[in-house]
Design an enzyme around this catalytic site. Structure first.
Site, PDB file in Angstrom:
ATOM      1  N   ARG A 121     -23.840 -25.290   5.987  1.00 52.85           N
ATOM      2  CA  ARG A 121     -24.829 -24.339   6.481  1.00 52.85           C
ATOM      3  C   ARG A 121     -25.298 -24.803   7.861  1.00 52.85           C
ATOM      4  O   ARG A 121     -25.127 -25.966   8.226  1.00 52.85           O
ATOM      5  CB  ARG A 121     -26.022 -24.258   5.522  1.00 52.85           C
ATOM      6  N   LYS A 146     -29.115 -27.568   0.059  1.00 52.25           N
ATOM      7  CA  LYS A 146     -29.879 -26.590  -0.716  1.00 52.25           C
ATOM      8  C   LYS A 146     -30.046 -27.092  -2.141  1.00 52.25           C
ATOM      9  O   LYS A 146     -29.087 -27.529  -2.771  1.00 52.25           O
ATOM     10  CB  LYS A 146     -29.139 -25.249  -0.704  1.00 52.25           C
ATOM     11  N   HIS A 252     -23.533 -18.298   9.421  1.00 49.83           N
ATOM     12  CA  HIS A 252     -23.136 -18.222   8.014  1.00 49.83           C
ATOM     13  C   HIS A 252     -21.785 -17.533   7.855  1.00 49.83           C
ATOM     14  O   HIS A 252     -21.087 -17.758   6.857  1.00 49.83           O
ATOM     15  CB  HIS A 252     -24.210 -17.503   7.198  1.00 49.83           C
ATOM     16  N   ARG A 255     -19.237 -20.144   7.600  1.00 51.25           N
ATOM     17  CA  ARG A 255     -19.193 -20.747   6.252  1.00 51.25           C
ATOM     18  C   ARG A 255     -18.429 -19.843   5.294  1.00 51.25           C
ATOM     19  O   ARG A 255     -17.597 -20.318   4.503  1.00 51.25           O
ATOM     20  CB  ARG A 255     -20.627 -20.985   5.774  1.00 51.25           C
ATOM     21  N   HIS A 278     -22.358 -25.203  -4.020  1.00 48.40           N
ATOM     22  CA  HIS A 278     -22.892 -24.162  -4.898  1.00 48.40           C
ATOM     23  C   HIS A 278     -23.217 -24.741  -6.268  1.00 48.40           C
ATOM     24  O   HIS A 278     -22.421 -25.498  -6.826  1.00 48.40           O
ATOM     25  CB  HIS A 278     -21.877 -23.030  -5.063  1.00 48.40           C
ATOM     26  N   TYR A 287     -15.990 -14.954  -3.094  1.00 44.65           N
ATOM     27  CA  TYR A 287     -14.984 -14.999  -2.031  1.00 44.65           C
ATOM     28  C   TYR A 287     -13.619 -14.520  -2.509  1.00 44.65           C
ATOM     29  O   TYR A 287     -12.764 -14.201  -1.691  1.00 44.65           O
ATOM     30  CB  TYR A 287     -14.882 -16.418  -1.463  1.00 44.65           C
TER      31      TYR A 287
END
Length: 311
Positions: A121, A146, A252, A255, A278, A287
């Protein structure tokens, strides 16, 4: 106490002020679930805000009541929820990424290349410390990502030499700061108290330092922070226009493109999940819906028909 970022603190305070003003400057202690429901519903119905914006406001108000006022709000079942649209992420093709990067140079090019080459990120890339780079093993440690988690990702071989040059410039800047009586960098949590000399150590300095020192709004100490995130946003916008890209490009997007291109090349989705950081593999699976051959990468039946005019 909760170690929230300064940006999160500012956003939460902003929502709390809007909530108080919405109800005629009444004290939050004199209000409760009905007033919170009315405010959040107004955001969705009259303000037409996105679902993520409404959830952010809800988080701020729950923090206010639970952590500050020590009041537990009952479940607010009557809130009109903003609808969360199901949108696929914008992804560039490999050719589009190459055209975009070809229109960039210097530090913006390096940061953009690093985000695409690692899947980080934007702020994860800008907050990199010198000690997070392993140029020998070609690895990067992403600290406090995150959800407060650390993870490892690859360091593209093609960026080793540019990063070495960037580190030379960063070190010269740091040594100049030390000579001028500065040179301290912000340290997370209580590290500055536990390691009093660490803040001036080379390993803790930012890989991408800001061009000028600034006063930290938390404690009033003048330090050199990392470069502002607006730098890359402006550079990407200009480079996208020069490259003739129709798609909207942000940090983003790089990414998203990283993840999609790895899956296109046959890499395991669990591996991609770990590289992206994630929590749930379902987040990574989105994706698989943006691969180049259509929905779920299934070829269209039209392509199986005989060519027009063929016997």
């Amino acid at each position: 106490m909760r170690h929230y970022s300064l940006r999160t603190e500012q956003v939460y305070v902003g929502w709390i002020l809007r909530f108080i003003r919405f109800h005629g400057r009444r004290h939050p202690r004199d209000m409760g679930a009905p007033e919170v429901e009315a405010f959040l519903s107004s955001l969705a119905v009259e303000g037409r805000v996105a679902a993520s914006t409404q959830n952010q406001a809800l988080s701020a108000l729950l923090f206010l009541y639970r952590e500050v006022l020590d009041i537990e709000l009952p479940w607010m079942a009557d809130v009109v929820r903003a609808k969360r649209p199901r949108r696929l992420p914008t992804v560039l093709s490999e050719d589009e990424v190459a055209r975009l990067l070809a229109q960039m140079e210097g530090r913006p090019w390096l940061v953009a290349s690093l985000l695409y080459g690692t899947g980080m990120r934007l702020l994860e890339g800008l907050r990199l410390r010198v000690q997070d780079l392993d140029l020998v093993r070609r690895e990067i440690v992403v600290r406090d990502g995150k959800g407060g988690k650390d993870r490892r990702t690859m360091l593209p071989t093609s960026l080793v030499e540019p990063l070495q040059r960037e580190l030379v410039r960063a070190r010269m800047l740091h040594e100049a700061d030390l000579a001028a009586g500065f040179g301290r960098v912000w340290l997370p949590y209580a590290l500055e108290r536990k390691l009093p000399n660490a803040s001036t150590g080379w390993g803790w300095q930012y890989v991408f330092p800001a061009p000028r020192r600034s006063v930290d709004p938390r404690d009033g100490v003048e330090r050199r922070h990392h470069v502002d995130d607006g730098m890359l946003s402006r550079a990407l916008k200009a480079a996208s226009a020069r490259a003739g890209l129709v798609k909207r490009v942000s940090a983003h997007t790089l990414r998203h493109s990283f993840a999609t291109h790895l899956i296109e090349r046959g890499h395991d989705i669990r591996t991609v999940q770990e590289l992206l950081g994630h929590k749930d593999v379902a987040t990574t699976q989105i994706y698989t819906h943006v691969l180049g051959r259509g929905a779920n990468a299934v070829p269209s039946p039209l392509d199986r028909l005989p060519a027009p005019g063929a016997g």
